[in-house]
Enzyme design. Structure first.
Site, PDB file in Angstrom:
ATOM      1  N   GLN A 128       0.852  -1.187   0.000  1.00  0.00           N
ATOM      2  CA  GLN A 128       0.000   0.000   0.000  1.00  0.00           C
ATOM      3  C   GLN A 128       0.889   1.239   0.000  1.00  0.00           C
ATOM      4  OE1 GLN A 128      -1.704   2.130   3.254  1.00  0.00           O
ATOM      5  NE2 GLN A 128      -1.480   3.427   1.421  1.00  0.00           N
ATOM      6  N   ASP A 238      -1.120  10.348  -3.859  1.00  0.00           N
ATOM      7  CA  ASP A 238       0.051  10.391  -2.982  1.00  0.00           C
ATOM      8  C   ASP A 238       1.063  11.405  -3.518  1.00  0.00           C
ATOM      9  OD1 ASP A 238       2.482   9.821  -1.595  1.00  0.00           O
ATOM     10  OD2 ASP A 238       1.838   7.764  -1.279  1.00  0.00           O
ATOM     11  N   GLY A 264      -5.108   9.807  -0.978  1.00  0.00           N
ATOM     12  CA  GLY A 264      -3.727  10.200  -0.796  1.00  0.00           C
ATOM     13  C   GLY A 264      -2.849   9.090  -0.242  1.00  0.00           C
ATOM     14  N   HIS A 265      -1.826   9.518   0.495  1.00  0.00           N
ATOM     15  CA  HIS A 265      -0.782   8.635   1.006  1.00  0.00           C
ATOM     16  C   HIS A 265      -1.341   7.605   1.984  1.00  0.00           C
ATOM     17  CE1 HIS A 265       3.399   7.713   1.884  1.00  0.00           C
ATOM     18  NE2 HIS A 265       3.262   8.024   3.168  1.00  0.00           N
ATOM     19  N   PHE A 266      -2.144   8.057   2.945  1.00  0.00           N
ATOM     20  CA  PHE A 266      -2.709   7.178   3.972  1.00  0.00           C
ATOM     21  C   PHE A 266      -4.058   6.634   3.487  1.00  0.00           C
ATOM     22  CE2 PHE A 266       0.311   9.661   6.440  1.00  0.00           C
ATOM     23  CZ  PHE A 266       0.837   8.727   7.323  1.00  0.00           C
TER      24      PHE A 266
END
Length: 288
Positions: A128, A238, A264-266
């Site tokens: 991920q 991201d 996004g990233h999380f």
């Protein structure tokens, strides 16, 4: 309604008191998922995933040295090799012989080091936003990785990321619906970052990040050689790790399962309802 039972413990690994969360499923032979967190977070980022899946699977989420509730001696030398050393010792102390490994952000360079050292441990990979390809690096990530201690202003550039606004931006950037983000994540991250010595640890790891890029070829060769069952779940917004990095895995693991999400990233913060069932199905398929 099944809700996970979770314990919270410390385990001594060569003087490092590693904090970890572990779900307690009813089955003794439940599939095991080792959750390797990212920067600037800790194992708390997996709390909702553990609640969602921990009644059926054994989920284990440690905090690295310099992160979360893990307690590290004052003379600890921070590098990705040393973080991998501690995580290797953690796995051995727990007696884990085989597990699926979830690699996110910093968890990728730590996890791939473990995989190179102990390929027999790896039953599968959940990737991920865990980058292992040059084309997956944004220009901002490349500029950050290029920082060196002797470069004027480099220390400040790193520390600017470790502020409340910098930490929050890592959660919000690229997220289509910020209302899905709980502020607890970046608030708790900042609490840990503000503890004595933590910013110095993060600066040291930032200056060491280039060693990960140098090992991309080796990790890609490992993937081709072992072709582990692989599930890829990637937030396409991201700011650090681009969608191209997700697709690049398919060159070396052609049978990998790829899922892209508009976030996004999380990615778990906004898309847990979509990603958790994918992980559950993947664990059921690969464990036997």
């Amino acid at each position: 309604m099944a809700i996970s039972r979770t314990v919270h413990r410390h385990l001594d690994v060569d003087g490092v008191q590693v904090f970890y969360r572990e779900s307690l499923p009813d089955r003794d032979d439940a599939p095991v998922l080792l959750l390797l967190h990212g920067f600037p977070s800790a194992s708390h980022q997996f709390r909702r995933l553990i609640d969602a899946l921990g009644d059926r699977y054994r989920l284990i989420a440690p905090d690295y040295p310099g992160f979360g509730h893990t307690q590290t001696p004052g003379d600890f030398a921070y590098s990705f090799d040393r973080l991998a050393d501690v995580m290797e010792g953690f796995v051995q102390r727990l007696g884990l012989a085989r597990f699926v490994m979830y690699v996110f952000d910093f968890g990728a360079p730590i996890g791939f080091r473990l995989a190179e050292r102990h390929p027999e441990w790896i039953a599968g990979l959940v990737v991920q936003n865990g980058n292992a390809y040059s084309e997956g690096l944004s220009q901002g990530a490349r500029d950050f990785i290029a920082l060196r201690p002797e470069t004027p202003g480099s220390d400040k550039s790193i520390r600017d990321l470790l502020t409340p606004s910098g930490t929050r931006a890592q959660y919000e950037t690229g997220v289509a619906d910020p209302g899905l983000l709980a502020p607890d994540g970046w608030t708790l991250d900042q609490h840990f970052l503000d503890l004595p010595g933590r910013k110095e640890a993060q600066v040291a790891l930032a200056f060491d990040y280039h060693t990960n890029v140098q090992r991309y070829d080796s990790w890609q060769a490992w993937l081709r050689r072992h072709t582990p069952p692989t599930l890829i779940a990637w937030g396409t917004g991201d700011p650090f790790f681009l969608e191209q990095g997700a697709r690049a895995y398919l060159r070396d693991v052609p049978d990998a399962e790829l899922h892209l999400f508009d976030t996004g990233h999380f990615a778990l913060e906004t898309h847990l309802p979509q990603i958790a069932p994918l992980i559950a199905g993947f664990l059921d398929r690969v464990w036997t």
